[in-house]
Design an enzyme around this catalytic site. Structure first.
Site, PDB file in Angstrom:
ATOM      1  CB  ALA A  81     -42.305 -46.704  16.106  1.00  0.00           C
ATOM      2  CB  VAL A  85     -38.488 -43.866  17.901  1.00  0.00           C
ATOM      3  CG1 VAL A  85     -39.104 -42.833  18.840  1.00  0.00           C
ATOM      4  CG2 VAL A  85     -39.517 -44.918  17.515  1.00  0.00           C
ATOM      5  CB  ILE A  86     -35.497 -39.142  15.831  1.00  0.00           C
ATOM      6  CG1 ILE A  86     -34.986 -40.039  14.691  1.00  0.00           C
ATOM      7  CG2 ILE A  86     -34.466 -38.073  16.188  1.00  0.00           C
ATOM      8  CD1 ILE A  86     -34.731 -39.323  13.383  1.00  0.00           C
ATOM      9  CB  THR A 118     -42.403 -33.775  24.114  1.00  0.00           C
ATOM     10  OG1 THR A 118     -42.592 -34.773  23.100  1.00  0.00           O
ATOM     11  CG2 THR A 118     -42.657 -32.387  23.546  1.00  0.00           C
ATOM     12  CG  HIS A 134     -44.456 -38.543  21.128  1.00  0.00           C
ATOM     13  ND1 HIS A 134     -45.772 -38.901  21.294  1.00  0.00           N
ATOM     14  CD2 HIS A 134     -44.093 -39.009  19.916  1.00  0.00           C
ATOM     15  CE1 HIS A 134     -46.184 -39.562  20.224  1.00  0.00           C
ATOM     16  NE2 HIS A 134     -45.183 -39.634  19.373  1.00  0.00           N
ATOM     17  NE  ARG A 136     -26.909 -46.414  17.045  1.00  0.00           N
ATOM     18  CZ  ARG A 136     -25.970 -45.478  17.112  1.00  0.00           C
ATOM     19  NH1 ARG A 136     -25.881 -44.555  16.187  1.00  0.00           N
ATOM     20  NH2 ARG A 136     -25.097 -45.465  18.106  1.00  0.00           N
TER      21      ARG A 136
END
Length: 145
Positions: A42, A67-68, A72, A74, A113
């Site tokens: 991403a 993005v999961i 952290t 990140h 989603r």
């Protein structure tokens, strides 16, 4: 025939395929030709979108990825910078860029989603790019008239 680019992160392969399927369906229904460009993740979507937008070949670009959240921070950096970068591309180039980056807490939410029970973010991103391209044409037509 209009032409659109899909710039897609394949980091989460199956989820990316689901996003692409939804985006392609919307673009196919609109009669658009589609070129697909794969990027690593991403975070790389904005630069891929910029390459496509600046090429002059596309009426719009659709950015797709997932993005999961992990253990952290990140996630926060990747999700935020992808969103900012994608917005910057469309504002600096004037080429509509659909935002189909799913940012979620877990895989269950991601599946919901990406064409699952909640929504189809790939389709929605393509529809957004199509709509903004139409607005651009309408505004250009009004200015010429």
């Amino acid at each position: 025939m209009t032409r659109y680019a899909i710039v897609i992160s394949r980091y989460y392969g199956e989820l990316a395929e689901r996003l692409e399927r939804g985006a392609r369906a919307a673009l196919d229904e609109a009669g658009a030709a589609v070129d697909v460009y794969e990027v690593a993740g991403a975070y790389e979507l904005p630069l891929g979108a910029k390459y496509a937008a600046e090429s002059g070949r596309y009426e719009g670009v659709v950015c797709l990825g997932v993005v999961i959240r992990g253990e952290t921070t990140h996630y926060d950096h990747v999700a935020g910078e992808a969103a900012r970068g994608i917005m910057d591309v469309q504002l600096s180039t004037g080429v509509p860029v659909g935002f189909g980056v799913v940012t979620v807490e877990n895989a269950e939410q991601a599946y919901a989603r990406t064409g699952g029970a909640k929504r189809d973010e790939g389709r929605h991103a393509a529809e957004a790019a199509l709509r903004m391209a139409a607005v651009r044409r309408e505004v250009a037509g009004a200015a010429a008239g």
